[in-house]
Design an enzyme around this catalytic site. Structure first.
Site, short mmCIF file in Angstrom:
data_model
loop_
_atom_site.label_atom_id
_atom_site.label_comp_id
_atom_site.label_asym_id
_atom_site.label_seq_id
_atom_site.Cartn_x
_atom_site.Cartn_y
_atom_site.Cartn_z
N TRP A 30 -1.04 -3.98 20.61
CA TRP A 30 -0.20 -2.91 20.05
C TRP A 30 -1.04 -1.71 19.67
O TRP A 30 -0.84 -1.11 18.61
CB TRP A 30 0.61 -3.40 18.83
CG TRP A 30 1.38 -4.63 19.07
CD1 TRP A 30 1.25 -5.83 18.43
CD2 TRP A 30 2.43 -4.82 20.04
NE1 TRP A 30 2.13 -6.74 18.94
CE2 TRP A 30 2.86 -6.16 19.93
CE3 TRP A 30 3.02 -3.99 21.00
CZ2 TRP A 30 3.87 -6.68 20.74
CZ3 TRP A 30 4.02 -4.53 21.81
CH2 TRP A 30 4.44 -5.84 21.66
N GLU B 241 1.05 1.32 10.58
CA GLU B 241 0.18 1.82 9.50
C GLU B 241 0.45 1.14 8.16
O GLU B 241 0.44 1.79 7.12
CB GLU B 241 0.37 3.33 9.35
CG GLU B 241 -0.02 4.10 10.57
CD GLU B 241 -1.52 4.28 10.71
OE1 GLU B 241 -2.25 3.89 9.79
OE2 GLU B 241 -1.95 4.78 11.75
N ARG C 229 -3.89 -5.13 -8.80
CA ARG C 229 -4.86 -4.58 -7.87
C ARG C 229 -4.63 -3.08 -7.78
O ARG C 229 -3.59 -2.63 -7.29
CB ARG C 229 -4.63 -5.24 -6.50
CG ARG C 229 -5.66 -4.91 -5.48
CD ARG C 229 -5.63 -5.87 -4.30
NE ARG C 229 -4.36 -5.84 -3.58
CZ ARG C 229 -4.15 -6.44 -2.41
NH1 ARG C 229 -5.10 -7.13 -1.86
NH2 ARG C 229 -2.99 -6.36 -1.81
N SER D 10 3.29 -1.96 7.19
CA SER D 10 4.76 -2.01 7.21
C SER D 10 5.33 -1.58 5.86
O SER D 10 4.58 -1.48 4.87
CB SER D 10 5.20 -3.46 7.50
OG SER D 10 4.77 -4.28 6.44
O1 GRA Z 1 -14.05 -6.23 -3.64
P1 GRA Z 1 -14.42 -6.17 -2.20
O2 GRA Z 1 -15.74 -5.53 -1.94
O3 GRA Z 1 -14.27 -7.50 -1.55
O4 GRA Z 1 -13.36 -5.19 -1.53
C1 GRA Z 1 -11.97 -5.52 -1.47
C2 GRA Z 1 -11.17 -4.30 -1.81
O5 GRA Z 1 -11.68 -3.60 -2.91
C3 GRA Z 1 -11.67 -5.73 -0.02
O6 GRA Z 1 -11.30 -4.47 0.49
C4 GRA Z 1 -11.27 -3.50 -0.54
N1 GRA Z 1 -10.09 -2.64 -0.38
C5 GRA Z 1 -10.12 -1.32 -0.40
N2 GRA Z 1 -11.12 -0.46 -0.53
C6 GRA Z 1 -10.82 0.85 -0.51
C7 GRA Z 1 -8.81 -3.06 -0.20
N3 GRA Z 1 -8.00 -2.01 -0.10
C8 GRA Z 1 -8.78 -0.93 -0.23
C9 GRA Z 1 -8.54 0.46 -0.21
N4 GRA Z 1 -7.32 0.95 -0.04
N5 GRA Z 1 -9.58 1.29 -0.35
C10 GRA Z 1 -10.57 -6.74 0.24
O7 GRA Z 1 -9.46 -6.34 -0.52
P2 GRA Z 1 -8.10 -7.15 -0.54
O8 GRA Z 1 -7.17 -6.43 -1.43
O9 GRA Z 1 -8.39 -8.59 -0.81
O10 GRA Z 1 -7.62 -7.01 0.99
P3 GRA Z 1 -6.42 -7.67 1.72
O11 GRA Z 1 -5.50 -8.35 0.76
O12 GRA Z 1 -6.94 -8.42 2.87
O13 GRA Z 1 -5.69 -6.39 2.38
C11 GRA Z 1 -5.11 -5.41 1.72
C12 GRA Z 1 -4.00 -4.76 2.59
C13 GRA Z 1 -2.82 -5.68 2.81
C14 GRA Z 1 -3.55 -3.54 1.79
C15 GRA Z 1 -4.59 -4.33 3.96
O14 GRA Z 1 -4.97 -5.42 4.73
C16 GRA Z 1 -3.65 -3.48 4.75
O15 GRA Z 1 -3.59 -2.29 4.53
N6 GRA Z 1 -2.88 -4.05 5.72
C17 GRA Z 1 -2.04 -3.29 6.61
C18 GRA Z 1 -2.71 -3.10 7.92
C19 GRA Z 1 -2.30 -1.84 8.60
O16 GRA Z 1 -1.94 -0.84 7.99
N7 GRA Z 1 -2.41 -1.82 9.92
C20 GRA Z 1 -2.16 -0.64 10.67
C21 GRA Z 1 -2.54 -0.84 12.06
S1 GRA Z 1 -2.82 0.64 12.97
C22 GRA Z 1 -1.31 1.27 13.34
O17 GRA Z 1 -0.31 0.87 12.86
C23 GRA Z 1 -1.29 2.38 14.33
C24 GRA Z 1 -0.07 3.27 14.24
C25 GRA Z 1 -0.22 4.47 15.01
C26 GRA Z 1 0.73 5.60 14.64
O18 GRA Z 1 1.96 5.47 14.79
O19 GRA Z 1 0.26 6.68 14.22
#
Ligand code: GRA
Length: 383
Positions: free
Chosen positions: A155, A361, A379, A363
């Site tokens: 994707w 980006e 968090r 959900s």
């Molecule tokens: O303490 P540490 O050193 O272990 O660090 C943790 C945390 O502080 C570690 O990551 C750090 N961290 C951040 N650092 C800076 C977490 N979030 C941030 C941040 N915003 N800024 C691990 O943290 P955690 O909280 O345990 O991580 P997690 O639970 O694994 O994940 C968090 C989260 C769910 C928010 C994340 O995985 C996430 O954002 N998931 C969504 C993925 C996503 O957005 N994918 C998009 C794919 S690309 C796309 O969609 C293209 C679209 C194209 C278009 O249309 O334009």
């Protein structure tokens, strides 16, 4: 507090609107039908500086800022959301390079992205790693003074057409998310296979699979240090999420404009259909949600321009705008009836494109999680 845009920003917005209406809108429905990726538009937008507002002049940008970026993005998405995706594929990698790259990497790779000459992408998602970024399986093994990438990305916007972009892979899986690394790769070498995939919307934005097998990269392709990948990814997502929020806002606006126009044109049972309270209710909801989303999107961009953290505000903006787009396009379909359902007219395209904003980006559920966990004190989103 100042709710007025500066003269400079108004000029940028008007330029983007004019370009979108003259160059993108006339063929948008046809481009969508033909699944046509418009590299020519990319080059023209590059020339107009549409990708460069968040990058200083030193690296080929114009430094106008994030507010300029969202204004341009909203105007483009209003006429064709798929072209908005293309904007994000240029700006996302450029910003990650700007923030984490060394001088050589910035000078070499940012300007071609901003000019639209080098078609970018970012490869995070995999078959088993969507919302859960740390579940990535792609590996980057050290070999002969460089790295060998193996794994499959799924994707990925622009996968079928990208000249290269950001690739996230584990250099050390045992370190969990701290073993993830970010690479900037060009795809003009053996070891990368592409497969196009079909989706419900954004047809003029090619999407697909990138399979890496024994894909060799040099040390200079590593962004930051080994193990910085999760940090780079979270930072990058915060920027690209803002672009999506602006895109969703543009789609919500397009739907509201189409619905209002139709209400003022169409007569049934002897009066304009805008006179019916059931349609007025739909219009009122569209206006309220769009205006709310706009203020939130602009605020998140404004914070970035002040150099202030905006992760929380970006999640709030992205969630609100994505839901506004989904609701507005659904309402527009109801108001336009067969003219909404017709594939000769753009409203069904808005409806299909809007759905993507609740998925990409992060959900809508991921945004809610970020927002709620911040509010509950579990968090902090801004860190
Ligand atoms: O303490 P540490 O050193 O272990 O660090 C943790 C945390 O502080 C570690 O990551 C750090 N961290 C951040 N650092 C800076 C977490 N979030 C941030 C941040 N915003 N800024 C691990 O943290 P955690 O909280 O345990 O991580 P997690 O639970 O694994 O994940 C968090 C989260 C769910 C928010 C994340 O995985 C996430 O954002 N998931 C969504 C993925 C996503 O957005 N994918 C998009 C794919 S690309 C796309 O969609 C293209 C679209 C194209 C278009 O249309 O334009």
């Amino acid at each position: 507090m100042d709710f007025e845009l500066s003269e400079e920003l108004i000029a940028v917005r008007d330029l983007a609107r004019d370009f979108a209406e003259k160059e993108i809108a006339p063929t948008a429905t046809q481009d969508d039908k033909e699944h046509k990726f418009r590299k020519d538009l990319l080059l023209k937008m590059g020339e107009l500086g549409f990708f460069g507002s968040v990058v200083p002049e030193k690296y080929g940008g114009n430094g106008l800022g994030f507010l300029a970026m969202v204004l341009i993005t909203e105007e483009v998405a209003r006429v064709h959301s798929a072209v908005r995706v293309a904007i994000n594929m240029q700006i996302g990698p450029a910003l990650a390079l700007l923030q984490f790259g060394n001088e050589e990497q910035k000078k070499k790779w940012i300007p071609p992205l901003l000019r639209g000459q080098f078609v970018g992408c970012f490869a995070i998602t995999e078959p088993d790693a969507g919302s859960d970024v740390s579940a990535i399986r792609t590996t980057a093994a050290k070999k002969d003074g460089g790295y060998v990438i193996d794994g499959t990305k799924l994707w990925i916007s622009n996968a079928p057409v990208a000249d290269g972009g950001l690739v996230y892979a584990y250099t050390d899986k045992s370190q969990k998310h701290r073993g993830l690394s970010a690479f900037y790769a060009t795809f003009d070498r053996p070891g990368v296979t592409r497969r196009a995939l079909e989706t419900m919307g954004a047809h003029a934005s090619p999407i697909g699979e990138l399979a890496f097998e024994n894909f060799q990269l040099a040390n200079e392709n590593l962004l930051g240090k080994e193990g910085d990948g999760f940090k780079v990814c979270m930072w990058q997502l915060n920027q690209t999420r803002l672009n999506c929020a602006a895109g969703a806002l543009g789609v919500a606006r397009a739907a509201r404009e189409a619905a209002v126009n139709y209400c003022n044109q169409r007569e049934q049972f002897g009066q304009k259909i805008g006179q019916y309270q059931m349609n007025q209710e739909l219009i009122a909801h569209m206006v309220v949600q769009e205006e709310g989303a706009r203020l939130l999107v602009y605020r998140a961009a404004w914070l970035a321009d002040q150099g202030k953290p905006n992760n929380l505000e970006t999640s709030i903006a992205k969630y609100t705008a994505a839901e506004a787009a989904a609701h507005a396009t659904d309402a527009a379909m109801k108001i336009l009836g067969a003219y909404g359902y017709s594939t000769e007219l753009p409203v069904e395209r808005y409806y299909r494109d809007a759905k993507s904003y609740q998925i990409v980006e992060g959900s809508s559920n991921i945004q809610k999680m970020i927002i709620a966990q911040d509010a509950l004190g579990y968090r902090k989103a801004n860190r």
